[in-house]
Structure formats: structure tokens, C-alpha cells
Design a protein around this motif. Structure first.
Motif, PDB file in Angstrom:
ATOM      1  N   ASP A  21       0.810  -1.224   0.000  1.00 64.11           N
ATOM      2  CA  ASP A  21       0.000   0.000   0.000  1.00 64.11           C
ATOM      3  C   ASP A  21       0.842   1.273   0.000  1.00 64.11           C
ATOM      4  OD1 ASP A  21       0.921  -0.477   2.572  1.00 64.11           O
ATOM      5  OD2 ASP A  21      -0.950   0.068   3.586  1.00 64.11           O
ATOM      6  N   ARG A  70      -0.822   4.017  -5.441  1.00 68.68           N
ATOM      7  CA  ARG A  70      -0.858   3.454  -4.083  1.00 68.68           C
ATOM      8  C   ARG A  70      -1.659   4.355  -3.149  1.00 68.68           C
ATOM      9  NH1 ARG A  70       3.621  -0.172  -3.883  1.00 68.68           N
ATOM     10  NH2 ARG A  70       3.770  -0.988  -6.005  1.00 68.68           N
ATOM     11  N   PRO A  71      -2.213   3.791  -2.067  1.00 68.98           N
ATOM     12  CA  PRO A  71      -2.953   4.628  -1.117  1.00 68.98           C
ATOM     13  C   PRO A  71      -2.071   5.597  -0.328  1.00 68.98           C
ATOM     14  CG  PRO A  71      -3.560   2.308  -0.886  1.00 68.98           C
ATOM     15  CD  PRO A  71      -2.357   2.352  -1.775  1.00 68.98           C
TER      16      PRO A  71
END
Length: 239
Positions: A21, A70-71
Motif C-alpha cells: 500500500d 498506491r494509497p
């Protein structure tokens, strides 16, 4: 992540890069810093050729879309880079964490590759000033000690993740050996020993015994280090 040199900062970047993440960015302001200061750092020409953006273009990229969709994104910042002419507005949009290490260890390590170092080169006073700046933004910055991480990588990474609202990911404890695609262009000079590792090194031994100019640097930078040391987080019980 706000650090000085020789402070486990690259290992921490490698740890976060193992998370699915997270994207990571290695010292984004290094190019603008060298242009503004004209310092003759190792690999200076290569760094300037690779990092052509001005400081405000860097800032826009830091608060723009995260690489690879990506977060989250991990910014590895060197405190000493944040001189006049380097913007700070992006800091209010970030979770700010401060990575500390005892000045004697930093000075001894950095002097091996850059013997003419000064207090400005190792960034302790800049780190304390940035810590105060983050507090002025209404944030409570997180402080983590590299010695504690080396003593107990899993416990301290769990504590860090909890402090910044992330689930712990065991993948953070190991990384592949060798150069990384996300390394800065300066990696051949500064990261060679780290490229031989696949995880955090064990606990450190006694503090190095320094004399002369290096001892004076430690004495000068201890007060700044102690400001942050007093605020550092502790490990959590492993589950």
C-alpha cells in the motif's frame, strides 16, 4: 519521515517499500538543496543531472497523485535540506514522523564518508526546528529512535504503525539485497553496505569515542537531539 544522515533512514524507506500500500520517494529536495548551497557533495554532478526540478516543482509532486496509484507514500526527507528557499507548505498535508539517532553515532558514521562535516551537514538543529514547526501546525509529531528499532524491529515498527494509524505489515521486516529502483542516484556512494542487507541490523554496541572536532560536533548537537528524544515512542507488546 524527517531524519538526518546515517540514521537508519534508508533502511526505514526500504521497510515501507515492502508494503503493497506504499510508494516511496528518496530525498526529493536533494537536487534543489545542492543548487541553492553549491555544496560539493559526493556525486554532486550526477545528483544535479538526475534531480533537475526546482524546489516548488518538488513540492507540487509531493502533494500530487501518489506514484503507482498506491494509497500511501513514504517521503524520506533529510532535515538539513530544508534551508531557505525550500517550501514547507506540503508538511501540513502529511503525517510527520521524526527519526532520531544519538549524535555520536551519526558523527562517527558520516565522517567516514564525508570527513569535513559540519553541524549543518548532520541536521540535528534543523530537525529540532522542524519538529517545532510541525507542532505549530497543530500536529503532534511522532518521534522514533533508530536504536530502539535496531533493538526490536518488529516491536518498534508495530508501535510506529499504531501511532500513525496503519496496520502493521510483517513484510516491513525484510527486503531484497542489492540496489533498488527507487534509490536516489547517490546510492552507489552512500548505500553500498545497506545493499548487502536484507533486514535491520542488530543492536548497536557502545557509543563511539570521539575527539577533537567530531567531539565538539556531538556536544553542539546534543541539546537538539535531547528535545526529540524526550518525546520518542516506545515499543508495543507483540501480538
Amino acid at each position: 519521515m524527517w531524519s538526518g544522515p546515517r540514521n537508519l533512514s534508508t533502511a526505514m524507506m526500504y521497510a515501507f517499500a515492502q508494503r503493497a500500500d506504499f510508494a516511496v520517494i528518496d530525498e526529493p529536495f536533494y537536487g534543489p538543496y545542492l543548487r541553492l548551497t553549491a555544496l560539493n557533495h559526493p556525486m554532486r554532478d550526477a545528483i544535479l543531472e538526475d534531480r533537475t526540478e526546482d524546489a516548488f516543482a518538488v513540492e507540487r509532486s509531493l502533494i500530487g497523485p501518489i506514484p503507482d496509484g498506491r494509497p500511501h507514500v513514504y517521503h524520506k526527507h533529510m532535515c538539513q535540506h530544508m534551508i531557505d528557499g525550500i517550501p514547507r507548505g506540503f508538511m501540513s498535508a502529511c503525517v510527520n514522523v521524526f527519526l532520531i539517532r544519538h549524535p555520536a553515532r551519526v558523527v562517527a558514521s558520516f565522517a567516514r564518508g564525508y570527513p569535513d562535516l559540519t553541524a549543518d551537514d548532520i541536521g540535528f538543529e534543523a530537525q529540532a526546528e522542524l519538529f517545532a514547526h510541525v507542532r505549530s501546525l497543530g500536529q503532534t509529531p511522532v518521534v522514533i529512535d533508530s536504536a530502539d528499532i535496531r533493538d526490536d524491529p518488529e516491536g518498534m515498527l508495530r508501535a510506529l504503525c499504531a501511532a500513525i494509524g496503519l496496520a502493521f505489515d510483517p513484510a516491513m521486516l525484510h527486503w531484497p539485497a542489492g540496489p533498488k529502483l527507487y534509490d536516489g542516484v547517490w546510492a552507489p556512494h552512500w548505500y553500498r553496505s545497506l545493499h548487502e542487507t536484507t533486514g535491520f541490523a542488530g543492536a548497536e554496541g557502545p557509543l563511539p569515542d570521539l575527539t577533537g572536532h567530531l567531539a565538539e560536533l556531538v556536544e553542539r548537537t546534543m541539546p537538539a537531539y535531547q528535545i526529540l528524544e524526550a518525546q520518542k515512542i516506545s515499543q508495543v507488546v507483540k501480538l
